[in-house]
Design a protein around this motif. Structure first.
Motif, mmCIF file in Angstrom:
data_model
loop_
_atom_site.group_PDB
_atom_site.id
_atom_site.type_symbol
_atom_site.label_atom_id
_atom_site.label_comp_id
_atom_site.label_asym_id
_atom_site.label_seq_id
_atom_site.Cartn_x
_atom_site.Cartn_y
_atom_site.Cartn_z
ATOM 1 N N ASN A 68 0.826 -1.222 0.000
ATOM 2 C CA ASN A 68 0.000 0.000 0.000
ATOM 3 C C ASN A 68 0.854 1.264 0.000
ATOM 4 N N ILE A 69 1.882 1.266 -0.824
ATOM 5 C CA ILE A 69 2.765 2.424 -0.949
ATOM 6 C C ILE A 69 2.483 3.077 -2.296
ATOM 7 N N SER A 70 2.199 4.384 -2.282
ATOM 8 C CA SER A 70 1.875 5.067 -3.532
ATOM 9 C C SER A 70 3.106 5.627 -4.222
ATOM 10 N N GLY A 71 4.119 5.987 -3.437
ATOM 11 C CA GLY A 71 5.325 6.566 -4.033
ATOM 12 C C GLY A 71 6.558 5.741 -3.711
ATOM 13 N N ASN A 72 7.627 6.434 -3.286
ATOM 14 C CA ASN A 72 8.887 5.751 -2.956
ATOM 15 C C ASN A 72 9.268 5.899 -1.490
ATOM 16 N N ARG A 73 8.403 6.564 -0.692
ATOM 17 C CA ARG A 73 8.759 6.842 0.692
ATOM 18 C C ARG A 73 8.722 5.583 1.538
ATOM 19 N N ILE A 74 9.816 5.252 2.184
ATOM 20 C CA ILE A 74 9.898 4.195 3.180
ATOM 21 C C ILE A 74 10.698 4.738 4.346
ATOM 22 N N TYR A 75 10.633 4.070 5.475
ATOM 23 C CA TYR A 75 11.345 4.562 6.644
ATOM 24 C C TYR A 75 12.060 3.404 7.340
ATOM 25 N N VAL A 76 13.125 3.751 8.060
ATOM 26 C CA VAL A 76 13.921 2.754 8.768
ATOM 27 C C VAL A 76 13.056 2.026 9.795
ATOM 28 N N GLY A 77 13.110 0.684 9.784
ATOM 29 C CA GLY A 77 12.320 -0.114 10.705
ATOM 30 C C GLY A 77 11.010 -0.601 10.126
ATOM 31 N N GLN A 78 10.609 -0.044 8.980
ATOM 32 C CA GLN A 78 9.364 -0.455 8.334
ATOM 33 C C GLN A 78 9.480 -1.898 7.843
ATOM 34 N N THR A 79 8.420 -2.682 8.020
ATOM 35 C CA THR A 79 8.397 -4.075 7.557
ATOM 36 C C THR A 79 7.649 -4.155 6.232
ATOM 37 N N LEU A 80 8.315 -4.656 5.216
ATOM 38 C CA LEU A 80 7.719 -4.785 3.888
ATOM 39 C C LEU A 80 7.406 -6.252 3.611
ATOM 40 N N ARG A 81 6.260 -6.480 2.976
ATOM 41 C CA ARG A 81 5.890 -7.828 2.535
ATOM 42 C C ARG A 81 6.317 -7.998 1.086
ATOM 43 N N ILE A 82 6.917 -9.148 0.796
ATOM 44 C CA ILE A 82 7.412 -9.422 -0.550
ATOM 45 C C ILE A 82 6.979 -10.829 -0.927
ATOM 46 N N SER A 83 6.396 -10.971 -2.093
ATOM 47 C CA SER A 83 5.897 -12.268 -2.529
ATOM 48 C C SER A 83 7.035 -13.270 -2.604
ATOM 49 N N ALA A 84 6.867 -14.422 -1.948
ATOM 50 C CA ALA A 84 7.902 -15.457 -1.969
ATOM 51 C C ALA A 84 8.006 -16.106 -3.335
ATOM 52 N N ASN A 85 7.050 -15.848 -4.205
ATOM 53 C CA ASN A 85 7.061 -16.434 -5.545
ATOM 54 C C ASN A 85 7.752 -15.541 -6.556
#
Length: 668
Positions: free
Chosen positions: A651-668
């Motif tokens: 649910n990210i619209s741009g490129n903003r991320i922050y230190v400590g944020q947990t991102l989900r990434i498809s294992a496939n």
């Protein structure tokens, strides 16, 4: 004149040689000679560099190099390769790659100087340093003079170390009945010591008088610390010739403070140095570190003169001079083979000690007015503006900085509480009352907004706030390398110290780290760690090995009970996290180039442990925790997923991320 020289050269050549295609009877043929290219005149760079005649010696155009020289030249050539890549990246309009390569070149250059401080007078190194730092300044838009030495000591050293002895007084009368044998450090009298005595008493007595006045403030504190650390008190006079007892002294080679610590050695002895603070500038903390360093060097050499020499030169450089002198571990025997700065080091110490202990005998006052170094400590929050704190204390901002010389920026460092030093006469309750009145909105945040001014680049903005161009890209959606006046840019402020800042001791201080023999009392292994073994290779230093295993140099020293000297083939035990054992076990088999390549990736913010930083949840998704300097595009590339897919899943619209944020990434 050039035509006349060409005709002469042709005539001589024809007399000496029969060129191909020309017979002795052929009188009409001529030789086609190439003109020798004009030699460039010395370029007078505004950067600190060679002075006229410096470093120029008569020697063969090509001479056989020993291993010491080969190591230095090999590292210089490696740095030039990085430097070229930085310029190529700028040609390709790639500011991120350019920044990474420029900072790699600066770090490698400083690392070379840290390992071999004696090469500061080497012509090849001077030219390399000038090129690398010039590119750094150009990229970050640095126009002010930032690399000029700060403090009168450096002009004095230049005069003392020169070959000009016209000021020497051969009839100088050495005072009699001085306590030459009443100190732990031998105070030897010879012509080399007398040269310094003449300089400080006849040539520049005002210099010594200034230092004696500063000693009233600092030496009581220094003597106390040296006693506590079990180091001869007379060694406090070493700070005279290191900095002239000036906490703000800074050499062109980035040695800082009263004891002129380079960053690497300061780190070994626990001195914190980051964008916000530099404990090398704190008189009390730096003195504690210097006492321990000198004691450790004495444990290595068993001789105070050699220990002092090793304070000024690399262990390898000192050993090289000793070997050239026949292998006898004696400073005076090695003296002719030492760099000129180190040759003047011990004689300078002896001269200043003799004067300091017997000022009246040398024409100075017995005592000078002044108050000993003292202060009051009050804990304040991080990111508090110094101007507000100064007003709360009833002093000027400059006065507050004099009491806290380790502070480098406009505010206290972020993180926990900061032990602010104030004048002893400050009313604590009144200060706290004023402090609590400082509006909340006046307190700085971890990020700030910057409005682009005309002529600014991303590099200039990054340097202003102590961040990186990569950090700007990661904090601003759709940021381009082309920016315009009035544009608003989010700027992440750099982090502070990982631990609570100490008031009067090096923040990261550990117990003594070196002994002449292996210590039987080893430091216990960190929790959740495992031991791996590294075998020392040619050219390795403790600092390099610490970087490759992501530990501190003092960790390696304490785990192995070693000093500053390591030998080829020596096995070192290093404790690494259990989760990363497989990576670190491979380091011992890597080439130097491979290890440095990995280190450069880490300096660029790349996560070489990205696999170990992930986990798989029940929905068959991998999770990743954002690290400092990460960008969304780099994370997507690392996992081999599309950037749009990564945005959609989180649910990210741009490129903003922050230190400590947990991102989900498809294992496939």
């Amino acid at each position: 004149m050039l035509k006349k020289l060409r005709k002469t050269a042709i005539a001589i050549t024809c007399c000496m040689f029969i060129a191909p295609g020309i017979t002795a009877q052929d009188t009409t043929a001529t030789l086609d000679l190439k003109e020798m290219p004009l030699r460039l005149l010395d370029y007078k760079s505004p950067m600190q560099g060679l002075q006229e005649g410096d470093g120029i010696t008569q020697q063969p155009a090509m001479q056989e190099l020993d291993n010491f020289q080969k190591d230095i030249m090999s590292r210089i050539s490696d740095i030039y390769r990085i430097h070229i890549k930085a310029m190529e990246a700028q040609v390709g309009n790639d500011p991120l790659e350019a920044e990474a390569q420029i900072n790699d070149a600066v770090a490698a250059t400083q690392g070379l100087l840290d390992d071999y401080p004696e090469i500061r007078g080497d012509r090849r190194f001077t030219e390399l340093y000038r090129s690398v730092i010039s590119e750094y300044r150009q990229f970050y838009g640095i126009t002010e003079v930032a690399n000029e030495p700060e403090g009168e000591i450096f002009a004095i050293q230049e005069e003392l170390f020169s070959e000009d002895d016209s000021w020497m007084n051969e009839d100088y009368d050495f005072p009699e009945d001085l306590p030459l044998n009443k100190t732990d450090v031998p105070l030897i009298q010879n012509d080399k010591v007398n040269r310094h005595l003449v300089y400080y008493t006849l040539r520049r007595p005002e210099v010594m008088e200034t230092w004696l006045q500063r000693a009233v403030k600092y030496q009581p504190m220094m003597r106390k610390i040296f006693r506590e650390e079990g180091v001869p008190e007379e060694l406090t006079y070493l700070a005279f010739i290191e900095s002239g007892l000036n906490p703000s002294a800074r050499s062109w080679a980035a040695a800082v403070g009263m004891w002129q610590f380079i960053r690497a050695t300061g780190s070994v002895y626990g001195l914190e140095a980051n964008w916000w603070i530099d404990e090398r500038r704190d008189p009390e903390k730096a003195t504690r570190a210097a006492a321990r360093h000198l004691r450790d060097l004495y444990n290595i050499w068993g001789d105070w003169h050699l220990a002092m020499a090793n304070y000024n030169i690399s262990p390898r450089g000192l050993k090289r001079a000793i070997n050239r002198a026949g292998g006898v571990e004696d400073y005076w025997a090695a003296y002719p083979y030492l760099p000129r700065e180190t040759r003047g080091y011990v004689p300078g110490f002896i001269a200043t000690t003799l004067i300091g202990m017997n000022p009246e005998e040398f024409g100075f006052q017995k005592s000078y007015p002044g108050e000993p170094y003292s202060y009051k400590v009050v804990e304040v929050d991080g990111l508090m503006e110094l101007a507000d704190l100064a007003a709360a204390a009833g002093v000027t901002t400059e006065e507050l900085k004099e009491y806290n010389p380790e502070l480098l920026r406009w505010a206290t460092p972020p993180g926990g509480k900061y032990p602010l030093k104030l004048p002893v006469e400050t009313d604590r309750e009144e200060f706290l009352a004023n402090y609590n009145e400082i509006p909340k909105e006046s307190r700085s945040q971890n990020i700030t907004m910057h409005t682009v001014q005309r002529g600014e680049s991303l590099g200039i903005i990054a340097r202003k706030y102590g961040t990186t161009v990569a950090g700007l890209y990661g904090s601003n959606e759709n940021l381009s390398s082309t920016i315009y006046p009035g544009q608003k840019i989010v700027v992440p402020l750099p982090q502070g110290s990982a631990t609570q800042i100490s008031a009067n001791k090096p923040t990261n201080q550990q117990r003594s780290v070196t002994t002449r023999r292996s210590s039987s009392s080893q430091v216990s292994a960190p929790a959740n760690s495992t031991a791996v073994t590294y075998k020392v290779k040619t050219g390795d230093t403790v600092g390099h090995i610490a970087e490759w295993y992501d530990v501190r140099a003092w960790n390696i020293r304490t785990w192995n009970g070693i000093g500053n000297t390591i030998r080829v083939g020596q096995s070192l035990t290093i404790h690494v996290p259990n989760s990363r054992k497989s990576h670190y076990e491979k380091v011992n088999e890597m080439s130097y180039a491979e290890k440095q390549a990995i280190e450069r990736k880490q300096r660029r913010g790349e996560d070489i442990f990205i696999a170990s930083a992930t986990s798989t949840d029940s929905d068959n998704y991998t999770t990743y925790t954002v690290k400092q300097n990460d960008t969304l595009s780099e994370i997507a590339e690392s996992f081999g997923v599309g950037l749009s897919q990564l945005r959609s899943l989180n649910n990210i619209s741009g490129n903003r991320i922050y230190v400590g944020q947990t991102l989900r990434i498809s294992a496939n």
